[in-house]
Write an enzyme that holds these catalytic residues in place. Structure first.
Site, PDB file in Angstrom:
ATOM      1  N   ASP A  72       0.873  -1.165   0.000  1.00 37.45           N
ATOM      2  CA  ASP A  72       0.000   0.000   0.000  1.00 37.45           C
ATOM      3  C   ASP A  72       0.926   1.235   0.000  1.00 37.45           C
ATOM      4  OD1 ASP A  72      -2.275   1.725   0.573  1.00 37.45           O
ATOM      5  OD2 ASP A  72      -1.522   1.760   2.631  1.00 37.45           O
ATOM      6  N   ASP A  74      -0.212   5.135   1.009  1.00 32.47           N
ATOM      7  CA  ASP A  74      -0.471   6.097   2.091  1.00 32.47           C
ATOM      8  C   ASP A  74      -0.390   5.428   3.460  1.00 32.47           C
ATOM      9  OD1 ASP A  74      -0.912   8.482   0.671  1.00 32.47           O
ATOM     10  OD2 ASP A  74      -2.956   7.878   0.172  1.00 32.47           O
TER      11      ASP A  74
HETATM   12 MG   LIG Z   1      -2.862   3.093   3.468  1.00 30.93          MG
END
Ligand SMILES: [Mg+2]
Length: 252
Positions: A72, A74
């Site tokens: 991922d 962020d």
């Molecule tokens: Mg995230």
């Protein structure tokens, strides 16, 4: 971000009605996590049999990577949400993205992966925009680590679908991974990690009580054994690097 309280509450309510079924097709298993018939919130198809068998005979040269590592972006690769209100003009975004700090230990993890790039195929699945992701990774010097970046997937279930389709695409190219590793933090990382097998590892960030870890814990309480992957929570990505180092030494 799906990590909002509202999204988390919605997903938690839906998770009470999760269900699992096994497809009758040989060499494959089908998982579904849904709110009810006709409204699945989290579905995926994993070709478990082929993956578990490795690549075996007839592998192409040069040798394809053994492991798939999914990131991922962020609050995983970077230490904040890149879609937040930056309070800057459009022309300044590049500078802003280039200066968002990586999460603690992430440079260590990337350096480890750079040294072992022949073993790991790395992809990124994120809600963040492609421009910001590219600016950040290029500035940090690790953009070339990633074979593919999927940005801005819409819909709660999208990440699981992307991962499933990616595995199918690579299998068609005769690349079948022995193990998957998934590094995330949010509720939207839970769906794809729930498709992992017992050979795989989910790395949920546990800084600030991030939702992916909480949802895994909740699932383990409600349905022991239903979450099949090994769970390795982390606060610094250096912990992920150490775990992967042990994998290469065959300690885990
Ligand atoms: Mg995230």
């Amino acid at each position: 971000m799906f990590g909002s309280a509202a999204a988390l509450l919605l997903f938690r309510r839906e998770s009470l009605f999760c269900r699992r079924w096994t497809d009758a097709l040989p060499g494959s298993s089908r998982w579904g996590w849904g709110a009810g018939i006709g409204s699945p919130s989290c579905t995926a198809l994993v070709v478990g049999g082929k993956r578990a068998a490795g690549r075996g005979v007839g592998m192409a040269s040069p040798r394809p990577p053994k492991y798939l590592l999914v990131f991922d972006f962020d609050e995983t690769i970077i230490n904040e949400n890149s879609d937040g209100d930056q309070g800057v003009k459009m022309g300044d975004f590049k500078t802003v993205y280039e200066n968002i700090p990586l999460s603690p230990g992430m440079p260590d993890l990337f350096q480890f992966l750079s040294k072992n790039h022949e073993l790991f195929e790395i992809i990124l699945i994120s809600d963040a925009n492609m421009f910001g992701i590219e600016c950040s990774l290029r500035a940090a010097g690790f953009y070339s680590l990633f074979r593919k970046i999927f940005s801005n997937p819409s819909g709660f279930d999208k990440r699981g679908k992307i991962l499933t389709e990616y595995l199918a695409e690579r299998a068609q190219e005769e690349v079948e991974f022995q193990r998957l590793f998934y590094v995330g933090d949010g509720a939207n990382d839970f769906c794809p990690s729930a498709t992992l097998t017992s050979a795989d590892v989910a790395f949920p960030g546990r800084r600030k009580g991030y939702p992916m870890h909480r949802l895994i814990q909740e699932m383990e309480k409600q349905q022991p054994g239903a979450f099949r992957a090994t769970v390795v929570p982390w606060e610094s990505a250096a912990e992920v690097a150490r775990y992967l180092q042990d994998v290469l030494k065959k300690k885990c």
